[in-house]
Design an enzyme around this catalytic site. Sequence first.
Site, mmCIF file in Angstrom:
data_model
loop_
_atom_site.group_PDB
_atom_site.id
_atom_site.type_symbol
_atom_site.label_atom_id
_atom_site.label_comp_id
_atom_site.label_asym_id
_atom_site.label_seq_id
_atom_site.Cartn_x
_atom_site.Cartn_y
_atom_site.Cartn_z
ATOM 1 N N GLY A 63 -3.988 13.030 4.115
ATOM 2 C CA GLY A 63 -3.966 13.905 2.958
ATOM 3 C C GLY A 63 -3.005 15.072 3.006
ATOM 4 C CD1 TRP A 65 3.355 14.505 2.925
ATOM 5 C CD2 TRP A 65 4.150 12.978 1.520
ATOM 6 N NE1 TRP A 65 4.570 14.093 3.408
ATOM 7 C CE2 TRP A 65 5.079 13.153 2.566
ATOM 8 C CE3 TRP A 65 4.425 12.048 0.529
ATOM 9 C CZ2 TRP A 65 6.281 12.450 2.626
ATOM 10 C CZ3 TRP A 65 5.627 11.336 0.590
ATOM 11 C CH2 TRP A 65 6.544 11.539 1.620
ATOM 12 C CG ASP A 83 -4.063 5.459 3.265
ATOM 13 O OD1 ASP A 83 -2.937 5.959 3.445
ATOM 14 O OD2 ASP A 83 -4.597 4.698 4.092
ATOM 15 C CG ASP A 99 -4.010 -3.780 1.653
ATOM 16 O OD1 ASP A 99 -2.885 -3.338 1.318
ATOM 17 O OD2 ASP A 99 -4.156 -4.669 2.508
ATOM 18 C CG ASP A 124 4.539 9.352 4.526
ATOM 19 O OD1 ASP A 124 5.716 9.057 4.825
ATOM 20 O OD2 ASP A 124 3.818 10.053 5.252
ATOM 21 C CE LYS A 164 6.969 7.441 6.678
ATOM 22 N NZ LYS A 164 5.805 7.387 7.595
#
Length: 209
Positions: A63, A65, A83, A99, A124, A164
Amino acid sequence: MGRRKRRPGSRRWLDEHHSDHWVQQAQKAGYRSRAAFKLLEIQEKDRLIRPGMTVVDLGAAPGGWCQVAAELVGDRGAVFALDILPMEALPGVHVIQGDFTEEAPLQALLQALEGRPVDLVLSDMAPNLSGVRVVDQPRAMYLAELALDFAGQVLQPGGDFLTKVFHGEGLDDYRRDLQRQFSKVITRKPRASRARSRESYLLARGFGL
């Protein structure tokens, strides 16, 4: 994203983690992870988060970000987090566990958005890293591609996307894909990224312009 966590038996990693400057700074500042400082540095350079924005954070746990985004968008904004790992609640953040490679969590996220235009998608996400580049790189690029597909569904015109990526096969093609969909693409390597890591971040601005 939580799936990238290292095994507890990695003594070297644990020693580095506990002595890491950014880990210590995160603990002092009350952030859940050192990753918060990656986003803060990008924010300082690029001003991508503003009050009142709607932000989606993919691969959000634990958490860090989300904390930064929620602080910056304020009470008039909203942050949606997804997440595969459970994440403790945060003020101003709507958390969905699932997922992202599966359809049900994606649909749950879309339903939570209720059709509202999104200003910024953050990702990310990273796979469990095996240390074998020919295995890890395709998995990492797959997650980046899924994040871009999602951004294309929900971003309003002029919206931004930060993801990312890992240097390796497929990255050049991915960057070209971003350049076709956004007006500007910038590479960022925050100081809080580990020096030996192949990770960097691509910031794509001006969706559909």
